[in-house]
Structures are given as structure tokens and as C-alpha cells.
Design a protein around this motif. Structure first.
Motif, PDB file in Angstrom:
ATOM      1  N   ASP A 112     -19.445  19.656  45.252  1.00 10.37           N
ATOM      2  CA  ASP A 112     -18.132  20.115  44.791  1.00 10.37           C
ATOM      3  C   ASP A 112     -18.149  20.415  43.293  1.00 10.37           C
ATOM      4  O   ASP A 112     -17.455  21.321  42.820  1.00 10.37           O
ATOM      5  N   GLU A 113     -18.939  19.648  42.560  1.00  4.60           N
ATOM      6  CA  GLU A 113     -18.988  19.833  41.108  1.00  4.60           C
ATOM      7  C   GLU A 113     -19.863  21.017  40.709  1.00  4.60           C
ATOM      8  O   GLU A 113     -19.507  21.780  39.809  1.00  4.60           O
ATOM      9  N   GLY A 114     -21.003  21.181  41.396  1.00 10.60           N
ATOM     10  CA  GLY A 114     -21.951  22.206  40.942  1.00 10.60           C
ATOM     11  C   GLY A 114     -22.576  23.048  42.011  1.00 10.60           C
ATOM     12  O   GLY A 114     -23.562  23.749  41.740  1.00 10.60           O
ATOM     13  N   GLY A 115     -22.049  23.005  43.245  1.00  8.74           N
ATOM     14  CA  GLY A 115     -22.647  23.767  44.331  1.00  8.74           C
ATOM     15  C   GLY A 115     -23.880  23.081  44.880  1.00  8.74           C
ATOM     16  O   GLY A 115     -24.350  22.072  44.334  1.00  8.74           O
ATOM     17  N   THR A 116     -24.429  23.631  45.941  1.00  6.96           N
ATOM     18  CA  THR A 116     -25.584  22.987  46.569  1.00  6.96           C
ATOM     19  C   THR A 116     -26.836  23.069  45.707  1.00  6.96           C
ATOM     20  O   THR A 116     -27.774  22.296  45.897  1.00  6.96           O
ATOM     21  N   ASP A 117     -26.867  24.002  44.747  1.00  6.05           N
ATOM     22  CA  ASP A 117     -28.022  24.060  43.844  1.00  6.05           C
ATOM     23  C   ASP A 117     -28.104  22.814  42.969  1.00  6.05           C
ATOM     24  O   ASP A 117     -29.168  22.502  42.433  1.00  6.05           O
ATOM     25  N   ALA A 118     -26.957  22.140  42.819  1.00  9.55           N
ATOM     26  CA  ALA A 118     -26.939  20.927  41.998  1.00  9.55           C
ATOM     27  C   ALA A 118     -27.425  19.703  42.759  1.00  9.55           C
ATOM     28  O   ALA A 118     -27.578  18.634  42.176  1.00  9.55           O
ATOM     29  N   LEU A 119     -27.669  19.860  44.054  1.00 13.13           N
ATOM     30  CA  LEU A 119     -28.059  18.721  44.881  1.00 13.13           C
ATOM     31  C   LEU A 119     -29.545  18.403  44.726  1.00 13.13           C
ATOM     32  O   LEU A 119     -30.392  19.291  44.760  1.00 13.13           O
ATOM     33  N   SER A 120     -29.828  17.141  44.578  1.00 14.77           N
ATOM     34  CA  SER A 120     -31.200  16.649  44.641  1.00 14.77           C
ATOM     35  C   SER A 120     -31.133  15.173  44.973  1.00 14.77           C
ATOM     36  O   SER A 120     -30.120  14.505  44.689  1.00 14.77           O
ATOM     37  N   MET A 121     -32.176  14.674  45.571  1.00 14.71           N
ATOM     38  CA  MET A 121     -32.207  13.250  45.891  1.00 14.71           C
ATOM     39  C   MET A 121     -32.125  12.408  44.614  1.00 14.71           C
ATOM     40  O   MET A 121     -31.506  11.349  44.592  1.00 14.71           O
ATOM     41  N   ARG A 122     -32.718  12.913  43.538  1.00 16.78           N
ATOM     42  CA  ARG A 122     -32.686  12.165  42.281  1.00 16.78           C
ATOM     43  C   ARG A 122     -31.258  12.024  41.763  1.00 16.78           C
ATOM     44  O   ARG A 122     -30.833  10.939  41.380  1.00 16.78           O
ATOM     45  N   LYS A 123     -30.490  13.135  41.804  1.00 18.88           N
ATOM     46  CA  LYS A 123     -29.114  13.080  41.306  1.00 18.88           C
ATOM     47  C   LYS A 123     -28.232  12.204  42.188  1.00 18.88           C
ATOM     48  O   LYS A 123     -27.387  11.461  41.698  1.00 18.88           O
ATOM     49  N   ILE A 124     -28.424  12.314  43.509  1.00 18.41           N
ATOM     50  CA  ILE A 124     -27.642  11.465  44.418  1.00 18.41           C
ATOM     51  C   ILE A 124     -27.962  10.000  44.166  1.00 18.41           C
ATOM     52  O   ILE A 124     -27.065   9.148  44.126  1.00 18.41           O
ATOM     53  N   ALA A 125     -29.236   9.696  43.974  1.00 19.43           N
ATOM     54  CA  ALA A 125     -29.645   8.317  43.717  1.00 19.43           C
ATOM     55  C   ALA A 125     -29.024   7.799  42.421  1.00 19.43           C
ATOM     56  O   ALA A 125     -28.589   6.644  42.344  1.00 19.43           O
ATOM     57  N   GLN A 126     -28.973   8.662  41.400  1.00 18.42           N
ATOM     58  CA  GLN A 126     -28.363   8.250  40.136  1.00 18.42           C
ATOM     59  C   GLN A 126     -26.893   7.903  40.327  1.00 18.42           C
ATOM     60  O   GLN A 126     -26.404   6.900  39.788  1.00 18.42           O
ATOM     61  N   VAL A 127     -26.186   8.720  41.080  1.00 15.15           N
ATOM     62  CA  VAL A 127     -24.767   8.467  41.335  1.00 15.15           C
ATOM     63  C   VAL A 127     -24.577   7.129  42.041  1.00 15.15           C
ATOM     64  O   VAL A 127     -23.648   6.375  41.747  1.00 15.15           O
ATOM     65  N   LEU A 128     -25.471   6.832  42.974  1.00 18.07           N
ATOM     66  CA  LEU A 128     -25.339   5.625  43.790  1.00 18.07           C
ATOM     67  C   LEU A 128     -25.987   4.398  43.148  1.00 18.07           C
ATOM     68  O   LEU A 128     -25.835   3.274  43.664  1.00 18.07           O
ATOM     69  N   GLY A 129     -26.717   4.617  42.065  1.00 15.68           N
ATOM     70  CA  GLY A 129     -27.359   3.493  41.391  1.00 15.68           C
ATOM     71  C   GLY A 129     -28.529   2.909  42.159  1.00 15.68           C
ATOM     72  O   GLY A 129     -28.733   1.683  42.137  1.00 15.68           O
ATOM     73  N   VAL A 130     -29.287   3.783  42.841  1.00 11.93           N
ATOM     74  CA  VAL A 130     -30.458   3.328  43.610  1.00 11.93           C
ATOM     75  C   VAL A 130     -31.642   4.208  43.246  1.00 11.93           C
ATOM     76  O   VAL A 130     -31.506   5.223  42.566  1.00 11.93           O
TER      77      VAL A 130
END
Length: 235
Positions: A32-50
Motif C-alpha cells: 500500500d505504501e510503495g507498490g509490489t516493487d517495494a516488497l521484499s522478505m527483508r523489508k517485511i522482516a524488518q517491519v515484524l522485527g524478525v
């Protein structure tokens, strides 16, 4: 006080056990913030703190992640209205699907690409389409007429139509040195000129300059449903 509450919420979130739902919710928020190009496992992990590897226990790869995100969004579509005419029920659900897509502008492209890439749509999409077929059947449609209805509704069933995919560049095209002068254009193509001059030019429209996206979507939807209702009366 508000800041303390936010910090407490963040602590609770970080302590919550990691599961697929949390992974998908975080992925949807990032898209929602940056489109699917903004998606990566690293960024998702950062958001979740894992650590990124922890995510692979819940989603095997990006395609599975995108499929799961689609199912999350389809879950936002309103359930069928009760005690209403079939046409009202279908219309309300389609417009609910469209509102969902407008909240998540990246979603229509992902839904289209993943449906094409898979042998079958995702489970939530299958359940949604099965429910819509059930609404038609309960409304008296023969299975043959339902078949035609699903074809004519197409992607509109999920709240979008192919015109929503913008193939033109974001910037204004360069002037065409060979373009016909407006006077000659009007003389040669009077009906096109009349139509072009009559519409209010909306440069933000994704259907096309001069078009109101929502109006055009509902106009086509209502024409389709009215036509199906007439056919239903003849079968």
C-alpha cells in the motif's frame, strides 16, 4: 499519553507470535505504501522485527506471498446482502470489491497476473466466485446463463476492468509533427470530434482522458446486470 500507548502497542506487536496472517498483513501494508516493487522478505522482516529466514516458515516464496495477499484483500469484500434481489446482491458485492481495489491500487495488476500464472485462482477468489455463481443460481439462472454471465462480467466481477490498466506513459506525449490540424480533424471525423469536445477532460482518469472511472464502471455494470435480467425473463 498517546506516545506511551503507541509504544505499548509496538511492544505487544513485537511479542506476538509470528504467523502467516501477520506476514501477509505486513506485506499488504508495505505494498500500500510503495507498490509490489517495494516488497521484499527483508523489508517485511524488518517491519515484524524478525530475521528474514523466519518468514519462510509461513510463505515459501514471493508467488505464495502474493497469493496470500490476494486472499487477504478478497476477505475485505462485503458478504452477500440478505433478503435482497439477486441483481442488488451482485451489484453491492462488485462495488464492494471495487472499493477494496481502490484502497489497494496495486492489487488489480497482481490479481490479473496471478490468475494467469496459476492453474486455478487462489482459495479466497475461488470461494468468492463460487458464492457469486450461487447468487445467480438462487436468482433463477440456468447453469448455461450463469456461464455466459461469468464471461460477460469478466474481471468486473472482482471490481476492475481491463481499461483500468494504464498502458500510456505518465507524461504527456510529445507533439506529433504529422498530426492533422484540428479543423481538418473536425471535417474528416465529425462524430469523434463532437464526442471529444463534449466530455469533461479528467486527466487523472485511468479509463481515459475525459472519463469518470467510477461512473463508467457502474454504467457498464448496470448495463450488464439489466441485460442479464432481461435474458433471465426469457429462459
Amino acid at each position: 499519553m498517546v506516545e506511551i500507548t503507541r509504544q505499548a502497542d509496538a511492544v505487544r506487536q513485537s511479542r506476538a507470535p509470528l504467523n502467516k496472517e501477520r506476514v501477509l498483513d505486513a506485506a499488504v501494508a508495505l505494498a500500500d505504501e510503495g507498490g509490489t516493487d517495494a516488497l521484499s522478505m527483508r523489508k517485511i522482516a524488518q517491519v515484524l522485527g524478525v530475521v528474514p529466514m523466519a518468514l519462510y516458515k509461513h510463505v515459501a516464496n514471493k508467488n505464495e506471498l502474493l497469493d496470500g495477499m490476494i486472499d487477504v484483500l478478497v476477505g475485505e469484500i462485503d458478504p452477500p446482502a440478505t433478503d435482497a434481489h439477486w441483481k442488488t446482491v451482485i451489484r453491492l458485492r462488485v462495488l464492494s470489491a471495487r472499493r477494496m481495489l481502490l484502497r489497494h491500487p496495486w492489487a488489480s495488476g497482481v490479481i490479473e497476473s496471478r490468475i494467469k500464472a496459476r492453474a486455478n485462482p487462489t482459495p479466497a477468489v475461488m470461494e468468492y466466485l463460487d458464492s457469486m455463481i450461487g447468487i445467480f443460481r438462487a436468482g433463477g439462472f440456468s447453469i448455461d446463463l450463469v456461464h455466459h454471465a461469468m464471461h460477460v462480467m469478466g474481471s468486473r466481477m472482482l471490481g476492475f476492468s481491463q481499461e483500468l490498466f494504464e498502458d500510456t506513459p505518465d507524461r504527456e506525449p510529445d507533439p506529433d509533427p504529422d498530426a492533422m490540424p484540428p479543423e481538418e480533424m473536425a471535417a474528416r471525423y465529425p462524430h469523434i470530434t463532437e464526442l471529444a469536445m463534449a466530455v469533461a477532460h479528467d486527466q487523472e482518469s485511468v479509463v481515459g482522458s475525459g472519463c469518470d472511472d467510477q461512473f463508467e464502471f457502474e454504467f457498464a455494470l448496470d448495463l450488464t446486470l439489466d441485460g442479464l435480467e432481461r435474458l433471465l425473463g426469457t429462459t
